[in-house]
Design an enzyme around this catalytic site. Structure first.
Site, PDB file in Angstrom:
ATOM      1  N   LYS A 377       0.840  -1.202   0.000  1.00 56.90           N
ATOM      2  CA  LYS A 377       0.000   0.000   0.000  1.00 56.90           C
ATOM      3  C   LYS A 377       0.880   1.258   0.000  1.00 56.90           C
ATOM      4  O   LYS A 377       2.072   1.182   0.316  1.00 56.90           O
ATOM      5  CB  LYS A 377      -0.925  -0.023   1.221  1.00 56.90           C
ATOM      6  CG  LYS A 377      -0.208  -0.114   2.564  1.00 56.90           C
ATOM      7  CD  LYS A 377      -1.200  -0.421   3.702  1.00 56.90           C
ATOM      8  CE  LYS A 377      -0.478  -0.525   5.035  1.00 56.90           C
ATOM      9  NZ  LYS A 377      -1.388  -0.977   6.104  1.00 56.90           N
ATOM     10  N   TYR A 604      12.714  30.623   6.181  1.00 54.77           N
ATOM     11  CA  TYR A 604      11.443  31.159   6.686  1.00 54.77           C
ATOM     12  C   TYR A 604      11.477  31.429   8.181  1.00 54.77           C
ATOM     13  O   TYR A 604      12.112  30.698   8.939  1.00 54.77           O
ATOM     14  CB  TYR A 604      10.318  30.149   6.428  1.00 54.77           C
ATOM     15  CG  TYR A 604       9.843  30.098   5.007  1.00 54.77           C
ATOM     16  CD1 TYR A 604       9.328  31.233   4.370  1.00 54.77           C
ATOM     17  CD2 TYR A 604       9.879  28.902   4.299  1.00 54.77           C
ATOM     18  CE1 TYR A 604       8.881  31.166   3.070  1.00 54.77           C
ATOM     19  CE2 TYR A 604       9.421  28.827   2.995  1.00 54.77           C
ATOM     20  CZ  TYR A 604       8.923  29.968   2.384  1.00 54.77           C
ATOM     21  OH  TYR A 604       8.484  29.901   1.116  1.00 54.77           O
TER      22      TYR A 604
HETATM   23  C1  PLP Z   1      -0.542  -1.931   6.826  1.00 56.48           C
HETATM   24  C2  PLP Z   1      -1.055  -3.175   7.338  1.00 56.48           C
HETATM   25  C3  PLP Z   1      -0.192  -4.275   7.516  1.00 56.48           C
HETATM   26  C4  PLP Z   1       1.290  -4.195   7.347  1.00 56.48           C
HETATM   27  O1  PLP Z   1       1.858  -3.816   8.572  1.00 56.48           O
HETATM   28  P1  PLP Z   1       3.421  -3.750   8.832  1.00 56.48           P
HETATM   29  O2  PLP Z   1       3.543  -3.444  10.247  1.00 56.48           O
HETATM   30  O3  PLP Z   1       3.948  -2.692   7.944  1.00 56.48           O
HETATM   31  O4  PLP Z   1       3.974  -5.081   8.479  1.00 56.48           O
HETATM   32  C5  PLP Z   1      -0.760  -5.476   7.905  1.00 56.48           C
HETATM   33  N1  PLP Z   1      -2.099  -5.583   8.109  1.00 56.48           N
HETATM   34  C6  PLP Z   1      -2.932  -4.546   7.987  1.00 56.48           C
HETATM   35  C7  PLP Z   1      -4.376  -4.732   8.246  1.00 56.48           C
HETATM   36  C8  PLP Z   1      -2.447  -3.300   7.603  1.00 56.48           C
HETATM   37  O5  PLP Z   1      -3.277  -2.269   7.480  1.00 56.48           O
END
Ligand code: PLP
Length: 711
Positions: A377, A604
């Site tokens: 993602k 800034y």
């Molecule tokens: C993002 C996510 C993961 C991955 O988690 P990590 O800690 O990056 O391994 C796993 N399960 C769900 C439901 C998530 O939203």
């Protein structure tokens, strides 16, 4: 990946050989000596030349993975331009032959334009264009096996209009079909029947990076070549050929030949590519020229009738012309694509070997029967979803997770094959897309399941169970609702999962809570089983779940942050430590240097005032690229050379300032590292994230928006 960067001089050299074979086809060098010899050379041996060019184009163009269609469009445009130029070049010859005065000029012209070429040799260019587009479309739609099947059928249909026409001719109805084909294209060796299979083969060889060992490839080539030789001689002997471009054994012969050629690795000989193209384009003109010169000089008996002399002269002149043109071409620097490499202002440097390494390490850490579900993602945590997902697909990762339907669709468009689970919410009105792209939707609660089911379109889903995280999911104790969901007609529940809220902690209290979550989940599963419900695939752990609860035997582990080789925080204690390696570093160029007198402010808010005469370097990277603004005011550091310098003043959207007064030899053009790809470095992602009061996950995923990527 270093081996990939090396190139294929074998391909470049064979281009010249292939071009000279094409010249042979059009000059029949052995005709003065032996008709059979000429047949063998020009109608069998030299028939490898054009398929070689198609295979080569396919090798560099066709892939089951593509970010978009830009590569194909570029190929079509370039080939189209060359074709247009070649048509113009041969216009005088066409005029001389009264080409434009023929009776059915327009239909003939269109037919020539699309299939046969306006000069006899030019058919190759439209065939490339059509063949490339056909192969591209088929591979993207059907993958290689089915694309090979389709193009194989096309090729066989083509065969019977070519070398095997003698078998078709006596059969009236087939004869009629082929007659109508020949109305549209003079031959079946064209971009529709002939070229696509070689383009597909080229792409297949490129995507499937396994190489046949050289001994095997050479053997395969000789065996299939001699079979093709026998095939050609037999067909010739029995007079079955209408044309003589297509043989059954040409396909395996080219496959093995190409593998042999690929074994020559080294520096690219790019110029030869242009030279071969010019030889191919110009040689018919040279043939005309030699004939004309022979006539004028009264030397026809030597220069034309002596076929080998004729061939050699045509070759020499064509090669000389082509070399000259190549020289001019490269001097004008009419290079085909603008140079981008090494011009980025700021970039992510990817180490894909480390990504592959992490996959192996994580898989090894999982119990047997448990699969890695790669969480990609948010642009694969900022690393770039395309590069990451296609590499994982290549090395056999079969399950992916994304947060949104748009991310899922994009993965499919890139060419990712495995299961894709959407972890988050999708509006139920998009159910058709879920189905079309074969995505698995998470059922985020009972009401959601009801309304998704109500759409009446059968979709795959994983049911999320809330065991204590209280974010998404149906409550672990809502057994009645869960059972109702399993009975919903339009939902194919192929998985059930929960998410742990404190799996990163080893504090006894937290461990107890996590165990409770796990127990609640399995208790629900047991109860469903007892009630006769078929239990789908189960999964619980994300990265920390795998580190701290390695004994859990689930069907998947949803690995995000661990895949990218880092932990969320610098001092995480975990039950299991794995040898993970960071996949990215973030770098930017020093674009401006200035000496600022004591007492002046930088940036800034005038937040930083120099306490001494200072050397300030400006780096072309800012919070717009994902660098946390919280690192402002000397909290963050940058590494230039092997030295560290503080970030001073407020980080801007596109730039940041670094005080390099204590460093030596910093100059415009130097490269600064903001995030390093070593866990030992003070600039490792967890440490930088911690300095910005965040975790690696957030730091990384914010990098995905604007930074270019280099390898
Ligand atoms: C993002 C996510 C993961 C991955 O988690 P990590 O800690 O990056 O391994 C796993 N399960 C769900 C439901 C998530 O939203």
């Amino acid at each position: 990946m270093s081996t990939e960067k090396k190139s294929y001089p074998g391909i470049d050299c064979f281009r010249i050989l292939a071009a000279l074979l094409v010249v042979a086809i059009h000059t029949s060098p052995l005709l003065s000596f032996s008709e059979t010899g000429d047949f063998i050379l020009t109608r069998i041996v030299a028939r490898t030349a054009v398929p070689f060019f198609f295979l080569t184009s396919g090798f560099f163009l066709i892939s089951r993975y593509a970010y978009d269609g830009a590569r194909l469009r570029r190929f079509e445009k370039k080939t189209g331009l060359i074709y247009g130029a070649a048509i113009l070049l041969y216009l005088p010859v066409n005029l001389y032959n009264h080409y434009f005065a023929s009776e059915y000029f327009l239909p003939n012209f269109i037919k020539d334009l699309v299939f046969d070429g306006t000069m006899y040799h030019l058919w190759y260019l439209p065939a490339s264009m059509l063949g490339a587009a056909t192969a591209w479309y088929l591979v993207r739609r059907l993958d290689y096996q089915r694309a090979l099947a389709v193009t194989g059928v096309l090729y066989i249909v083509g065969l019977f209009g070519d070398s095997y026409y003698g078998f078709v001719e006596p059969i009236t109805f087939l004869n009629k079909i082929y007659a109508s084909v020949f109305q549209i294209s003079d031959y079946t060796r064209n971009g529709f029947f002939f070229a696509p299979i070689f383009f597909v083969l080229g792409g297949w060889i490129a995507d499937d990076r396994r190489r046949i060992r050289v001994g095997k490839a050479v053997c395969g080539f000789f065996v299939s070549f001699f079979l093709m030789f026998g095939e050609g001689m037999l067909l010739h002997h029995f007079g079955l050929q209408r044309h003589d471009s297509m043989y059954f054994f040409l396909v395996p012969c080219m496959f093995f030949l190409f593998h042999v050629i690929l074994h020559f690795r080294g520096r690219r000989l790019q110029q030869l590519r242009m030279t071969a193209l010019f030889i191919y384009l110009i040689h018919p003109m040279v043939i005309l020229f030699v004939r004309l010169a022979a006539k004028v000089l009264h030397r026809q008996s030597l220069l034309v009738d002596q076929s080998l002399v004729h061939y050699i002269i045509v070759c020499i002149l064509s090669v000389a012309f082509a070399l000259g043109m190549t020289g001019i071409w490269s001097r004008w620097k009419l290079s085909d694509s603008p140079k981008r490499k090494g011009t980025e202002r700021a970039w992510i440097e990817m180490n894909r070997d480390n990504l592959e390494h992490n996959v192996h390490v994580l898989r090894k850490a999982m119990p047997i029967g448990c699969e890695l579900m790669a969480v990609v993602k948010t642009e694969a945590y900022g690393h770039g979803a395309f590069a990451v997902a296609i590499q994982l697909d290549r090395i056999g990762v079969k399950a992916f997770a994304v947060a949104t339907i748009a991310e899922g669709i994009r993965l499919r468009k890139y060419g990712v094959r495995g299961e894709i689970l959407i972890l988050g919410y999708t509006d139920v009105s998009r159910v058709k897309e879920l189905k079309k792209y074969d995505l698995i939707q998470t059922l985020v609660d009972y009401q959601y399941a009801v309304s998704l089911n109500r759409q009446g379109i059968s979709v795959k889903a994983h049911l999320k169970i809330d065991t204590g995280m209280h974010r998404l999911g149906v409550g672990y104790d809502s057994v009645t609702e869960v059972k109702k969901i399993y009975r919903m007609k339009s939902l194919q529940i192929c998985g059930m999962y929960t998410h742990l809220s404190r799996s990163d902690s080893l504090e006894p209290e937290d461990v107890a809570f996590t165990k409770k979550q796990i127990d609640r989940f399995y208790a629900l599963a047991d109860q469903l089983k007892a009630d006769g419900i078929a239990i789908p695939k189960l999964h619980i752990q994300s990265s920390y779940g795998l580190f701290n609860y390695p004994q859990l035997a689930c069907d998947y582990v949803r690995c995000g942050i661990a895949l990218y080789g880092v932990l969320s925080t610098p001092d995480s204690d975990t039950v299991r430590t794995l040898d993970l390696r960071p996949v990215l570093s973030v770098k930017a160029r020093v674009i401006h240097m200035q000496t600022i007198p004591k007492g002046e402010s930088v940036g800034y808010g005038r937040a930083f005032v120099t306490e001494r005469d200072s050397e300030i370097a400006i780096l072309s990277v800012g919070y717009g690229d994902g660098i946390p603004r919280n690192l402002s005011g000397s909290i963050g550091r940058v590494m230039i050379g092997m030295q560290y310098a503080p970030i001073v003043g407020r980080i801007c959207m596109d730039q940041l300032a670094v005080d390099v007064t204590d460093l030596t030899g910093v100059a415009v053009g130097d490269i600064g590292t903001i995030v390093a790809d070593s866990l030992d470095s003070p600039l490792s992602a967890p440490k930088v994230a911690a300095a910005a009061q965040s975790i690696s996950n957030e730091l990384l995923c914010r990098l995905g928006a604007r930074l270019g990527k280099v390898e």
